[in-house]
Design a protein around this motif. Structure first.
Motif, PDB file in Angstrom:
ATOM      1  N   LYS A 156       0.835  -1.200   0.000  1.00 38.80           N
ATOM      2  CA  LYS A 156       0.000   0.000   0.000  1.00 38.80           C
ATOM      3  C   LYS A 156       0.872   1.253   0.000  1.00 38.80           C
ATOM      4  O   LYS A 156       0.592   2.224  -0.709  1.00 38.80           O
ATOM      5  N   TYR A 157       1.967   1.235   0.769  1.00 40.99           N
ATOM      6  CA  TYR A 157       2.857   2.398   0.814  1.00 40.99           C
ATOM      7  C   TYR A 157       3.532   2.599  -0.530  1.00 40.99           C
ATOM      8  O   TYR A 157       3.674   3.727  -0.999  1.00 40.99           O
ATOM      9  N   TRP A 158       3.966   1.495  -1.177  1.00 37.64           N
ATOM     10  CA  TRP A 158       4.618   1.618  -2.470  1.00 37.64           C
ATOM     11  C   TRP A 158       3.652   2.118  -3.539  1.00 37.64           C
ATOM     12  O   TRP A 158       4.051   2.826  -4.458  1.00 37.64           O
ATOM     13  N   ASP A 159       2.379   1.758  -3.441  1.00 32.22           N
ATOM     14  CA  ASP A 159       1.399   2.277  -4.401  1.00 32.22           C
ATOM     15  C   ASP A 159       1.236   3.779  -4.246  1.00 32.22           C
ATOM     16  O   ASP A 159       1.081   4.505  -5.235  1.00 32.22           O
ATOM     17  N   GLU A 160       1.244   4.266  -3.001  1.00 33.11           N
ATOM     18  CA  GLU A 160       1.053   5.695  -2.751  1.00 33.11           C
ATOM     19  C   GLU A 160       2.341   6.500  -2.920  1.00 33.11           C
ATOM     20  O   GLU A 160       2.301   7.672  -3.279  1.00 33.11           O
ATOM     21  N   HIS A 161       3.509   5.905  -2.640  1.00 28.55           N
ATOM     22  CA  HIS A 161       4.802   6.603  -2.723  1.00 28.55           C
ATOM     23  C   HIS A 161       5.791   5.743  -3.500  1.00 28.55           C
ATOM     24  O   HIS A 161       6.661   5.110  -2.910  1.00 28.55           O
ATOM     25  N   PRO A 162       5.680   5.720  -4.816  1.00 29.87           N
ATOM     26  CA  PRO A 162       6.594   4.867  -5.589  1.00 29.87           C
ATOM     27  C   PRO A 162       8.037   5.373  -5.492  1.00 29.87           C
ATOM     28  O   PRO A 162       8.304   6.576  -5.542  1.00 29.87           O
ATOM     29  N   GLY A 163       8.958   4.431  -5.307  1.00 33.26           N
ATOM     30  CA  GLY A 163      10.373   4.777  -5.276  1.00 33.26           C
ATOM     31  C   GLY A 163      10.901   5.195  -3.919  1.00 33.26           C
ATOM     32  O   GLY A 163      12.094   5.457  -3.785  1.00 33.26           O
ATOM     33  N   HIS A 164      10.065   5.307  -2.900  1.00 37.01           N
ATOM     34  CA  HIS A 164      10.523   5.698  -1.566  1.00 37.01           C
ATOM     35  C   HIS A 164      10.764   4.465  -0.692  1.00 37.01           C
ATOM     36  O   HIS A 164      10.196   3.405  -0.934  1.00 37.01           O
ATOM     37  N   ASP A 165      11.600   4.661   0.325  1.00 33.12           N
ATOM     38  CA  ASP A 165      11.793   3.594   1.316  1.00 33.12           C
ATOM     39  C   ASP A 165      10.556   3.512   2.209  1.00 33.12           C
ATOM     40  O   ASP A 165       9.992   4.531   2.602  1.00 33.12           O
ATOM     41  N   VAL A 166      10.198   2.319   2.556  1.00 33.70           N
ATOM     42  CA  VAL A 166       9.019   2.117   3.393  1.00 33.70           C
ATOM     43  C   VAL A 166       9.417   2.311   4.856  1.00 33.70           C
ATOM     44  O   VAL A 166      10.353   1.666   5.334  1.00 33.70           O
ATOM     45  N   PRO A 167       8.731   3.214   5.587  1.00 31.83           N
ATOM     46  CA  PRO A 167       9.048   3.357   7.016  1.00 31.83           C
ATOM     47  C   PRO A 167       8.563   2.154   7.813  1.00 31.83           C
ATOM     48  O   PRO A 167       7.740   1.370   7.341  1.00 31.83           O
ATOM     49  N   LEU A 168       9.078   2.024   9.007  1.00 32.77           N
ATOM     50  CA  LEU A 168       8.654   0.918   9.857  1.00 32.77           C
ATOM     51  C   LEU A 168       7.168   1.030  10.169  1.00 32.77           C
ATOM     52  O   LEU A 168       6.636   2.125  10.349  1.00 32.77           O
ATOM     53  N   MET A 169       6.530  -0.123  10.236  1.00 29.58           N
ATOM     54  CA  MET A 169       5.103  -0.144  10.526  1.00 29.58           C
ATOM     55  C   MET A 169       4.866   0.018  12.024  1.00 29.58           C
ATOM     56  O   MET A 169       5.558  -0.585  12.844  1.00 29.58           O
ATOM     57  N   LYS A 170       3.906   0.834  12.388  1.00 22.45           N
ATOM     58  CA  LYS A 170       3.564   1.026  13.792  1.00 22.45           C
ATOM     59  C   LYS A 170       2.941  -0.262  14.334  1.00 22.45           C
ATOM     60  O   LYS A 170       2.136  -0.895  13.660  1.00 22.45           O
ATOM     61  N   PRO A 171       3.297  -0.660  15.547  1.00 18.72           N
ATOM     62  CA  PRO A 171       2.674  -1.862  16.110  1.00 18.72           C
ATOM     63  C   PRO A 171       1.159  -1.696  16.212  1.00 18.72           C
ATOM     64  O   PRO A 171       0.662  -0.656  16.627  1.00 18.72           O
ATOM     65  N   MET A 172       0.419  -2.764  15.853  1.00 24.11           N
ATOM     66  CA  MET A 172      -1.034  -2.655  15.808  1.00 24.11           C
ATOM     67  C   MET A 172      -1.677  -2.740  17.186  1.00 24.11           C
ATOM     68  O   MET A 172      -2.591  -1.996  17.492  1.00 24.11           O
ATOM     69  N   PHE A 173      -1.218  -3.670  18.021  1.00 27.13           N
ATOM     70  CA  PHE A 173      -1.894  -3.929  19.288  1.00 27.13           C
ATOM     71  C   PHE A 173      -1.111  -3.421  20.485  1.00 27.13           C
ATOM     72  O   PHE A 173      -1.332  -3.843  21.604  1.00 27.13           O
ATOM     73  N   TYR A 174      -0.152  -2.518  20.237  1.00 25.11           N
ATOM     74  CA  TYR A 174       0.649  -1.963  21.325  1.00 25.11           C
ATOM     75  C   TYR A 174       0.651  -0.458  21.196  1.00 25.11           C
ATOM     76  O   TYR A 174       1.145   0.090  20.214  1.00 25.11           O
ATOM     77  N   ASN A 175       0.059   0.229  22.177  1.00 22.61           N
ATOM     78  CA  ASN A 175      -0.044   1.686  22.106  1.00 22.61           C
ATOM     79  C   ASN A 175       0.948   2.389  23.014  1.00 22.61           C
ATOM     80  O   ASN A 175       0.968   3.614  23.081  1.00 22.61           O
ATOM     81  N   GLY A 176       1.777   1.649  23.734  1.00 18.34           N
ATOM     82  CA  GLY A 176       2.729   2.251  24.654  1.00 18.34           C
ATOM     83  C   GLY A 176       3.945   2.793  23.931  1.00 18.34           C
ATOM     84  O   GLY A 176       4.060   2.754  22.706  1.00 18.34           O
ATOM     85  N   PRO A 177       4.904   3.317  24.690  1.00 17.55           N
ATOM     86  CA  PRO A 177       6.118   3.850  24.063  1.00 17.55           C
ATOM     87  C   PRO A 177       6.990   2.723  23.506  1.00 17.55           C
ATOM     88  O   PRO A 177       7.077   1.650  24.087  1.00 17.55           O
ATOM     89  N   TRP A 178       7.604   2.979  22.378  1.00 16.56           N
ATOM     90  CA  TRP A 178       8.529   2.010  21.797  1.00 16.56           C
ATOM     91  C   TRP A 178       9.575   2.769  21.037  1.00 16.56           C
ATOM     92  O   TRP A 178       9.327   3.820  20.474  1.00 16.56           O
ATOM     93  N   ARG A 179      10.790   2.254  21.069  1.00 10.21           N
ATOM     94  CA  ARG A 179      11.860   2.920  20.336  1.00 10.21           C
ATOM     95  C   ARG A 179      12.377   1.983  19.268  1.00 10.21           C
ATOM     96  O   ARG A 179      12.273   0.763  19.381  1.00 10.21           O
ATOM     97  N   VAL A 180      12.969   2.563  18.258  1.00 11.83           N
ATOM     98  CA  VAL A 180      13.464   1.787  17.137  1.00 11.83           C
ATOM     99  C   VAL A 180      14.929   1.484  17.385  1.00 11.83           C
ATOM    100  O   VAL A 180      15.729   2.383  17.591  1.00 11.83           O
ATOM    101  N   MET A 181      15.270   0.219  17.383  1.00 12.76           N
ATOM    102  CA  MET A 181      16.657  -0.163  17.635  1.00 12.76           C
ATOM    103  C   MET A 181      17.506  -0.022  16.372  1.00 12.76           C
ATOM    104  O   MET A 181      18.623   0.460  16.420  1.00 12.76           O
TER     105      MET A 181
END
Length: 98
Positions: A63-88
């Motif tokens: 879906k991201y590639w259809d909307e933004h062709p040629g861009h890197d896909v960002p990390l997907m937000k966790p679906m069932f976790y709304n707390g704080p999280w950091r990207v390692m």
């Protein structure tokens, strides 16, 4: 008729007590119940979750590639976790930067 029913009930209670006594003596020597069905269920549930997560992430990328062709896909937000999280590893998603 009442005495007949009382006699039947007394026989039932007495034989029930005998059966209980017999099975209480045999029970320590019975084979323990198997954990195989439970472990099989847990393994199936785990791999169902893994496959579901992979399919969800792939649909997100497409879906991201259809909307933004040629861009890197960002990390997907966790679906069932709304707390704080950091990207390692990788970039921090834009919704976390805000």
């Amino acid at each position: 008729m009442a005495s007949y029913l009382w006699r039947k009930y007394a026989d039932y209670v007495y034989t029930k007590w005998e059966r209980t006594l017999l099975w209480d003596m045999i029970e320590p020597y019975k084979r323990p119940r198997s954990f195989t069905p439970l472990i099989t269920l847990y393994v199936c549930a785990f791999y169902t979750g893994v496959v579901g997560a992979a399919i969800t992430e792939q649909r997100y990328k497409e879906k991201y590639w259809d909307e933004h062709p040629g861009h890197d896909v960002p990390l997907m937000k966790p679906m069932f976790y709304n707390g704080p999280w950091r990207v390692m590893r990788g970039d921090v998603p834009p919704f976390v930067k805000n």
